[in-house]
Scaffold this motif. Structure first.
Motif, PDB file in Angstrom:
ATOM      1  N   SER A 448       0.918  -1.211  -0.013  1.00 54.85           N
ATOM      2  CA  SER A 448       0.236  -0.010  -0.120  1.00 54.85           C
ATOM      3  C   SER A 448       0.854   1.088  -0.110  1.00 54.85           C
ATOM      4  CB  SER A 448      -0.834   0.146   1.422  1.00 54.85           C
ATOM      5  OG  SER A 448      -1.346  -1.215   1.490  1.00 54.85           O
ATOM      6  N   ALA A 449       0.510   2.150  -0.901  1.00 51.67           N
ATOM      7  CA  ALA A 449       1.518   3.389  -1.078  1.00 51.67           C
ATOM      8  C   ALA A 449       0.503   4.555  -1.137  1.00 51.67           C
ATOM      9  CB  ALA A 449       2.435   3.358  -2.143  1.00 51.67           C
ATOM     10  N   GLU A 450       1.004   5.708  -0.911  1.00 54.30           N
ATOM     11  CA  GLU A 450       0.429   7.027  -1.239  1.00 54.30           C
ATOM     12  C   GLU A 450       1.238   8.019  -1.408  1.00 54.30           C
ATOM     13  OE1 GLU A 450      -2.799   8.587   1.470  1.00 54.30           O
ATOM     14  OE2 GLU A 450      -3.184   6.338   2.263  1.00 54.30           O
ATOM     15  N   GLY A 456       1.431  16.584   4.506  1.00 51.22           N
ATOM     16  CA  GLY A 456       1.210  15.236   5.016  1.00 51.22           C
ATOM     17  C   GLY A 456      -0.471  14.854   4.644  1.00 51.22           C
ATOM     18  N   GLN A 457      -1.115  15.515   4.010  1.00 50.23           N
ATOM     19  CA  GLN A 457      -2.245  15.082   3.366  1.00 50.23           C
ATOM     20  C   GLN A 457      -2.339  14.411   2.151  1.00 50.23           C
ATOM     21  OE1 GLN A 457      -5.048  15.438   5.445  1.00 50.23           O
ATOM     22  NE2 GLN A 457      -3.460  16.413   6.797  1.00 50.23           N
ATOM     23  N   PRO A 458      -3.079  13.442   1.700  1.00 45.60           N
ATOM     24  CA  PRO A 458      -3.156  12.949   0.358  1.00 45.60           C
ATOM     25  C   PRO A 458      -3.302  13.584  -0.665  1.00 45.60           C
ATOM     26  CG  PRO A 458      -4.662  11.608   2.268  1.00 45.60           C
ATOM     27  CD  PRO A 458      -4.129  12.908   2.746  1.00 45.60           C
ATOM     28  N   LEU A 459      -2.694  13.766  -1.647  1.00 43.14           N
ATOM     29  CA  LEU A 459      -2.817  14.710  -2.762  1.00 43.14           C
ATOM     30  C   LEU A 459      -4.226  14.349  -3.295  1.00 43.14           C
ATOM     31  CD1 LEU A 459       0.472  14.272  -5.143  1.00 43.14           C
ATOM     32  CD2 LEU A 459      -0.229  16.042  -3.346  1.00 43.14           C
ATOM     33  N   LEU A 468       6.176  10.283  -1.874  1.00 45.30           N
ATOM     34  CA  LEU A 468       5.801   8.791  -1.788  1.00 45.30           C
ATOM     35  C   LEU A 468       5.949   8.226  -0.382  1.00 45.30           C
ATOM     36  CD1 LEU A 468       4.787   6.364  -3.802  1.00 45.30           C
ATOM     37  CD2 LEU A 468       7.240   5.689  -3.740  1.00 45.30           C
ATOM     38  N   VAL A 469       4.844   7.590   0.061  1.00 37.74           N
ATOM     39  CA  VAL A 469       5.058   7.045   1.379  1.00 37.74           C
ATOM     40  C   VAL A 469       4.273   5.695   1.310  1.00 37.74           C
ATOM     41  CG1 VAL A 469       4.701   9.312   2.578  1.00 37.74           C
ATOM     42  CG2 VAL A 469       2.704   7.971   2.026  1.00 37.74           C
ATOM     43  N   LEU A 470       4.757   4.638   1.994  1.00 43.68           N
ATOM     44  CA  LEU A 470       4.105   3.480   2.214  1.00 43.68           C
ATOM     45  C   LEU A 470       3.404   3.256   3.546  1.00 43.68           C
ATOM     46  CD1 LEU A 470       7.468   1.595   0.994  1.00 43.68           C
ATOM     47  CD2 LEU A 470       5.482   2.248  -0.404  1.00 43.68           C
ATOM     48  N   THR A 471       2.231   2.849   3.398  1.00 40.43           N
ATOM     49  CA  THR A 471       1.437   3.121   4.459  1.00 40.43           C
ATOM     50  C   THR A 471       1.236   1.754   5.426  1.00 40.43           C
ATOM     51  OG1 THR A 471      -0.447   2.584   2.978  1.00 40.43           O
ATOM     52  CG2 THR A 471       0.024   4.919   3.232  1.00 40.43           C
TER      53      THR A 471
END
Ligand code: 6R9
Length: 659
Positions: A448-450, A456-459, A468-471
């Protein structure tokens, strides 16, 4: 960051015939989404042989320190070697080795079992026991793989150090890992000529004033090139003396799923390299799974070739652990793409009937430059899957790769991952995904990535670029930085709080919801798919007696993705001397060589520019963004935060040398 080419891309639907035989399926996404832990538990049980089954899939109670497949026991080398022999596949070729000199060696799984057992017995006879670290400084030869697997067999974490690193870099890594044994070769073949390798180990281990001795007790040396070597009695041993006479049998002891498998050093944003460490069960599970569903390896019919050097993570996960865990047949090539001629790779593909090729964009762009006529001379019709890794692949290179190497039909998997992630994370699945050139597309099933914005809010803005972050934790994730728990938390789990793994890459979505990776957002450069830190090269430059200050940037480069560009301020006396003698060019060469000696040839700057000043903010931070503008021949951007805004003119006027 790379230029944004993400608009109006054509797509390529999967071929139905390919889809029919593909290991990856659309249902995997749904299954993994519904219950990711259950999905991974199933991968672990289906693909890996456990001597003791695990009783908990994930323990995340001490986040961000993960434990996967808790209570499970396995031996990684047994999984990569012995179980294939036990299953009756001992005669299957594990490795088609192709040497630089045209020498070859065919190693079946039964052969591999004997060689790995002998090597494990040899290491044990040198006192290597479970938990001890072994440094491996070797070229791409079978003995390197035997040694890695022998370490895994004994539960002695290996630390492979790329053969292009120089003595100081090698020393730092040996000390950091507290390695007891170094395995190396007398020399390595480089473009048809032998280059010394053991001599670098000797230099790395030599006593240094004011420093304690290194922990190394034994240096085990493979005779590869017949290069003359110095010998330290009591410390140095020839491979042939120690390994050849060993028994071909060795019992692999089961290890805890979380037993450390290896340490691999990678560049960070500070000068000190980070020892990324990986453990056994989770790492092997994800390597085997991704090699099956992303590369689509079918062990009984495919001939797989990953061109990465074993000194990088791609060589670990996709030349050693993934394909061998799956029992695949693969090619291992020692040399460079243009030795003895520019068609060497394609000759190898033709010779072995390579079906799956995994390489890096920098190589593809080099082949484009060399010309379409070179691959056209060879029969590449065996190729059915192409992979790319290391940096973003620009759509133009993607199309060329498919057309000229993949016969216009082979699916291309653009695989995003890192030393830290251990295995592929974002990639299309061949036979399932509609391919879009230039985009790594979507997290694979189980991942899962976002993409987050500065806050720090989702685009949400489709045009925006974020981080890119992995959730969610994943099985092959790094378990930490060797000896530095705090740095692990700070580097990866603090930028957006402790719920998100911060990858350090810029990214955006396109209108199809596909992810585009846009390069590093930190001070890490990507040169030919190799990570180099600006800080590390700067400190190498500053260690030269003539240099007062240095700033390094990665500038866009057509072939290597990024190239190292250095801006250097000389010490007063050196400056005077250079002015008087007019020896700017020699000095530039001297500084480039100095970096080569300190870190290794890959870190040598493409350009060294001697400048009178560096652009700094009022807080004293070097504004590398502006230097990048200069290095890329662009108009210099916004200079309003500079402490002294005339500096940029000084730099542009005052550049005295360029190599
Ligand atoms: C496997 C490997 C990791 C960094 C990563 C990113 C870049 C790797 C990429 C890619 C875009 C891809 N990177 N693969 N960028 N598309 N398919 O390369 O590991 O040496 O640790 O480098 O490489 O910037 O953060 P590593």
């Amino acid at each position: 960051m790379v230029t944004d080419e993400s608009t109006a891309q054509e797509t390529y639907a999967p071929d139905p015939q390919f889809a029919e035989q593909a290991n990856g399926t659309a249902q995997m996404y749904a299954a993994a989404e519904a219950d990711p832990e259950e999905f991974w538990a199933q991968q672990a049980r289906d693909r890996i042989t456990w001597s003791t089954d695990f009783d908990q899939t994930l323990d995340w109670s001490n986040a961000p320190f993960a434990k996967w497949f808790v209570g499970g026991e396995l031996n990684v080398a047994h999984n990569c070697v012995d179980r294939h022999v036990e299953a009756g596949n001992g005669d299957r070729v594990a490795i088609h080795f192709e040497g630089d000199q045209g020498d070859t060696r065919t190693i079946t799984y039964a052969d591999l079992q004997k060689e790995v057992s002998k090597t494990a017995n040899a290491l044990a006879s040198l006192g290597v026991a479970k938990g001890d670290r072994v440094a491996i400084y070797m070229p791409m030869i079978p003995e390197t793989i035997f040694t890695m697997l022998a370490c895994a067999r004994l539960g002695a974490p290996h630390s492979v150090i790329f053969g292009g690193f120089a003595a100081d870099a090698l020393r730092t890594r040996i000390i950091d890992a507290d390695a007891k044994v170094v395995v190396t070769t007398d020399g390595q073949w480089r473009r048809g000529k032998p280059a010394p390798l053991k001599a670098t180990v000797d230099a790395a281990l030599a006593p240094k004033d004011g420093e304690p001795d290194t922990p190394v007790e034994t240096v085990l040396v493979v005779n590869r090139t017949g290069t003359d070597v110095e010998w330290v009695e009591g410390r140095d041993q020839w491979w042939s003396d120690v390994v050849d006479s060993q028994s071909e049998e060795h019992t692999a002891e089961p290890m805890d799923s979380e037993h450390p498998l290896f340490i691999l050093y990678t560049s960070g944003t500070t000068g000190k390299p980070k020892g990324i460490f990986h453990t056994s069960g989770g790492y092997l599970t994800q390597c085997a799974y991704t090699n099956a569903v992303v590369h689509d390896v079918h062990p009984d019919t495919d001939v797989y070739w990953c061109t990465a050097d074993v000194g990088w993570v791609t060589g670990h996960s996709y030349m050693v652990y993934g394909p061998l865990a799956n029992g695949a047949t693969q090619v291992v090539y020692e040399g460079t793409p243009d030795t003895p001629h520019q068609g060497r790779w394609w000759e190898i593909v033709q010779k072995y009937g390579v079906t799956i090729l995994y390489t890096a964009p920098t190589a593809i762009r080099t082949f484009m430059k060399w010309g379409d006529d070179i691959p056209a001379k060879y029969d590449l019709s065996s190729i059915r899957v192409l992979g790319s890794v290391g940096e973003p692949i620009n759509p133009e290179a993607w199309r060329w790769y498919r057309e000229h190497i993949g016969g216009g039909t082979a699916p291309i998997v653009d695989t995003w991952w890192q030393t830290e992630t251990g295995a592929i994370m974002i990639s299309p699945l061949p036979g399932v995904t509609e391919l879009e050139p230039g985009s790594a597309q979507k997290p694979i099933p189980g991942i899962s990535a976002e993409i987050l914005d500065d806050e720090g809010q989702p685009l949400t803005d489709p045009e925006a670029v974020g981080y890119l972050v992995l959730t969610k934790p994943w099985p092959a994730m790094l378990r930490g930085i060797w000896g530095d728990e705090e740095r692990y938390k700070e580097t990866y789990w603090s930028r957006f709080g402790d719920k998100y793994y911060f990858a350090g890459d810029g990214a955006k979505y396109d209108d199809k919801g596909n992810i585009w990776l846009l390069g590093r957002v930190d001070d890490v450069m990507n040169v030919s798919g190799h990570r180099l830190s600006t800080a590390e090269i700067e400190s190498a430059l500053v260690s030269h007696p003539k240099v007062a200050e240095a700033a390094v940037v990665g500038a866009a480069d057509e072939t290597t993705g990024q190239a190292v560009c250095a801006f250097v301020i000389l010490r007063e006396d050196a400056k005077k001397e250079a002015d008087e003698k007019g020896e700017g060019d020699d000095l530039v060469q001297e500084l480039r060589n100095h970096v080569g000696q300190e870190i290794g040839p890959i870190a040598k700057p493409r350009q060294v520019m001697i400048v009178p000043e560096l652009p700094k903010t009022r807080s004293g931070k070097i504004m590398r963004r502006l230097l990048k503008d200069v290095a890329e021949n662009r108009e210099v951007g916004d200079v309003t935060t500079l402490a002294d805004d005339s500096v940029m003119n000084l730099i542009k006027d005052g550049m005295t040398a360029d190599s």
